[in-house]
Design an enzyme around this catalytic site. Structure first.
Site: not given
Ligand code: NAD
Length: 296
Positions: A95, A170, A238
């Site tokens: 997102s 979104k 964010k």
């Molecule tokens: P998270 O922080 O758990 O996962 C992000 C992952 O990206 C981590 O494993 C991190 O190590 C990796 N990462 C960060 N920088 C990196 C890089 N430069 N290279 C490679 N890997 C890298 O976050 P999440 O909860 O999985 O959310 C991910 C996205 O999905 C976000 O944009 C969030 O807003 C969206 N989202 C989350 C949810 C939720 O309920 N958690 C629901 C819908 C949407």
């Protein structure tokens, strides 16, 4: 179809596992080792960089925190753009700001690479069950090619318009969810301080007009004082920042979004930014001097 998957966090890890279960060959990458090892044990191959992953797949999915991380992975040093062959389709499911999706798509197009923005709603439980709602922006013919892959992770995938439209959708989703959580919090603190069991309130109203997916997911959590994420408040901050920036850039005042953003900012000052976003209720609990609890 060989798929690359970058970003194996709360959401990305179960989504990648569902692609493996569906029989796709998978190359994965994350800056954290543990989820990569877990995916390799499940049958995936580990890539050494986003560039390396891009060179080994036909569709490359990213699931990263926000615009700067996606830009770094896609356009940065050793990024996707360096390894991509013409014809690759990049599907960013994070997102992020709609403008960032449009900028990256324009850069990738110079290399003959297509891009969709395809953020999701549903959170970790729906990522695990492969029942996410996927909202997509991009070209219809590119969407049609990738739709079967998206439906291995989600229950629905809707093309909302051109590139960036998925993230505009979104942002609308995140405004509705944030305001619902704030409304639920305000109402349940009122009920509790008035001496009515908040669990009974939830039970009584969930089938009526105030009922919602947000209420069903979050009321049981707040009644137990369970703020374990789920969806971290810092990620919702964010999203609301992206909503405020996008809205202001096109001349749309969003007063209620601004208010809930300030509530989340206050909770962040209190060190609660890693809590689930339903932790917003703690702001109301503090104001009213009333904790919301129920055996449900
Ligand atoms: P998270 O922080 O758990 O996962 C992000 C992952 O990206 C981590 O494993 C991190 O190590 C990796 N990462 C960060 N920088 C990196 C890089 N430069 N290279 C490679 N890997 C890298 O976050 P999440 O909860 O999985 O959310 C991910 C996205 O999905 C976000 O944009 C969030 O807003 C969206 N989202 C989350 C949810 C939720 O309920 N958690 C629901 C819908 C949407």
């Amino acid at each position: 179809m060989k798929i690359g998957f970058i970003g194996l966090g709360i959401m990305g890890k179960p989504m990648a596992k569902n692609l493996l279960k569906a029989g796709h060959g998978l190359v994965v990458y994350d800056i954290v080792a543990a989820p990569v090892e877990e995916l390799v044990k499940a049958g995936a191959k580990a890539g050494t960089s986003p560039k390396d992953v891009a060179g080994q797949c036909e569709v490359l999915i990213t699931m990263l925190p926000n615009s700067p991380e996606v830009k770094e992975v896609v356009l940065g040093k050793n990024g996707v753009i360096e390894g991509a062959k013409p014809g690759l389709i990049v599907v960013d499911m994070s997102s992020i700001a709609p403008l960032a999706s449009q900028e990256m798509a324009a850069e990738l197009a110079k290399k003959g690479v297509e891009m969709l923005d395809a953020p999701v709603s549903g959170g970790e439980p729906k990522a695990i069950d492969a029942t996410l709602a996927v909202m997509v922006g991009g070209k219809p013919e590119v969407f049609e090619k990738v739709k079967p892959v998206l439906l291995k992770m989600g229950a629905s995938a809707v093309l909302c318009g051109g590139i960036g439209s998925g993230n505009v959708t979104k942002l609308a989703n995140q405004i509705i969810v944030a305001l619902n959580i704030a409304a639920m919090s305000e109402a349940l603190v009122l009920a509790a301080k008035a001496g009515v069991d908040p669990g009974k309130v939830f039970d009584a109203i969930k089938g009526g007009l105030a009922g919602s997916a947000v209420l069903n997911a979050k009321a049981p959590m707040v009644c137990k004082g369970n703020f374990k994420p789920g969806f971290r408040m810092e990620l919702h901050i964010k999203d609301l920042q992206n909503a405020l920036d996008t809205a202001h850039a096109i001349g749309v005042p969003v007063p209620l979004t601004g208010t809930v953003m300030e509530i989340m900012q206050a909770l962040k000052v209190d060190g609660k930014q890693k809590d689930d976003h339903c932790g917003v209720i703690q702001f109301y609990e503090k104001l009213a001097g009333q904790v919301v609890r129920s055996d449900l």
